[in-house]
Design a protein around this motif. Structure first.
Motif, mmCIF file in Angstrom:
data_model
loop_
_atom_site.group_PDB
_atom_site.id
_atom_site.type_symbol
_atom_site.label_atom_id
_atom_site.label_comp_id
_atom_site.label_asym_id
_atom_site.label_seq_id
_atom_site.Cartn_x
_atom_site.Cartn_y
_atom_site.Cartn_z
ATOM 1 N N ARG A 119 0.810 -1.434 -0.174
ATOM 2 C CA ARG A 119 -0.021 0.118 0.028
ATOM 3 C C ARG A 119 0.831 1.320 0.025
ATOM 4 N NH1 ARG A 119 -3.069 -1.914 3.603
ATOM 5 N NH2 ARG A 119 -4.717 -2.800 2.055
ATOM 6 N N LYS A 123 0.986 0.583 -5.071
ATOM 7 C CA LYS A 123 0.520 -0.297 -6.083
ATOM 8 C C LYS A 123 -0.789 -1.037 -5.378
ATOM 9 C CE LYS A 123 5.128 -0.921 -7.757
ATOM 10 N NZ LYS A 123 6.336 -1.656 -7.765
ATOM 11 N N ALA A 124 -1.540 -0.763 -4.430
ATOM 12 C CA ALA A 124 -2.523 -1.209 -4.246
ATOM 13 C C ALA A 124 -3.683 -1.225 -5.199
ATOM 14 C CB ALA A 124 -3.112 -0.822 -2.826
ATOM 15 N N HIS A 125 -3.903 0.054 -5.756
ATOM 16 C CA HIS A 125 -4.722 0.279 -6.871
ATOM 17 C C HIS A 125 -4.631 -1.017 -7.914
ATOM 18 C CE1 HIS A 125 -1.617 2.387 -8.591
ATOM 19 N NE2 HIS A 125 -2.401 2.639 -9.852
ATOM 20 N N GLN A 128 -6.547 -4.047 -7.044
ATOM 21 C CA GLN A 128 -7.730 -3.817 -7.112
ATOM 22 C C GLN A 128 -8.358 -3.738 -8.617
ATOM 23 O OE1 GLN A 128 -9.741 -0.905 -5.004
ATOM 24 N NE2 GLN A 128 -11.841 -1.925 -5.253
ATOM 25 N N GLN A 129 -7.660 -3.249 -9.616
ATOM 26 C CA GLN A 129 -7.843 -3.067 -10.992
ATOM 27 C C GLN A 129 -7.935 -4.385 -11.626
ATOM 28 O OE1 GLN A 129 -5.311 -0.430 -12.987
ATOM 29 N NE2 GLN A 129 -6.312 -0.486 -15.024
ATOM 30 N N VAL A 134 -9.639 -5.755 -3.142
ATOM 31 C CA VAL A 134 -9.093 -4.963 -2.317
ATOM 32 C C VAL A 134 -7.953 -5.698 -1.659
ATOM 33 C CG1 VAL A 134 -10.907 -3.387 -1.680
ATOM 34 C CG2 VAL A 134 -10.229 -5.312 -0.282
#
Length: 240
Positions: A119, A123-125, A128-129, A134
């Motif tokens: 996070r 790069k957390a997004h 999810q992408q 999540v």
């Protein structure tokens, strides 16, 4: 009369139930297994005990069916289904079929720090992408990363394609298949989707987020969704 064998592998016990064509349960058995809590927030299972308890439950429910409805009833089982504790993570040796460590169970929080590091890297997004999930220690990928980094020689073995990674359904089907003389290792996409290893963007877009790489070229990530399993019923009963 046709039958369906349902295998319900839960967090505290393994159950097998046989239903007739009208949906009525006609035989069942449940076997409990140990829970291991190394410290607060850590939950582990011995994957061998998961397998042994499910094998025993299947054998005993099939024996009940044969005792009440005759041996011919075993040949009338048309399908076998598996429901299981979903995010629990198993890592085993491809050659021996033995787990290299305890399974890390779905509520285990050991890998919270791994999630925090990802996070903070921003790069957390991406996770999810690509996966629709999540970033959380609840899912399998960080559990697998912890195993590869903390079990002696695990990452080196994975790099040599000597390990298999799977959720409990993959582990059970692997054990049923190899015990009964078959050799395929499928995993359904419904279970694969909770690993943070399945991309929702298509087969050509795997989720290769840093530190979350799967164990080498494990057959798990091929996500086969079909398996000729019903014929193993007689094999299960014969080996009790």
């Amino acid at each position: 009369m046709d039958y369906i064998l349902a295998l319900d592998q839960g967090t505290t016990s393994s159950r097998a139930i046989i239903f007739d064509g009208a949906g009525k349960p006609v035989a069942s058995h449940a076997s409990e297994f140990r829970q291991t809590f190394p410290q607060a927030g850590h939950v582990e299972h011995d994957a061998r005990e998961i397998w042994q308890s499910q094998w025993s439950a299947a054998q005993k429910s099939l024996a009940q069916l044969a005792a009440v409805h005759g041996q011919a009833a075993l040949g009338r089982i048309r399908a076998v289904g598996i429901a299981n504790q979903r995010e629990t993570t198993v890592l085993w040796d491809r050659a021996t079929g033995e787990p290299i460590c305890n399974a890390i169970v779905w509520p285990h929080r050991r890998t919270v720090s791994v999630c925090e590091a990802i996070r903070k890297s921003g790069k957390a997004h991406l996770i999810q992408q690509k996966t629709g999930l999540v970033l959380d220690a609840y899912f399998s990928a960080t559990k697998l990363a912890w195993m590869l980094d903390n079990i002696p020689a695990a990452r080196a073995k994975a790099a040599r394609d000597e390990l298999c990674f799977g959720t409990v359904d993959s582990w059970l089907i692997y054990k049923f298949a190899h015990t009964c003389g078959r050799g395929r290792l499928p995993a359904g996409t419904t279970r694969a989707s909770v690993t943070t290893r399945l991309s929702i963007l298509g087969a050509d877009s795997p989720c290769n987020t840093p530190n979350l790489a799967a164990a080498g070229n494990s057959e798990f990530v091929r996500f086969a969704v079909q398996y000729e399993f019903a014929r193993t019923v007689e094999d299960i009963l014969a080996q009790r």
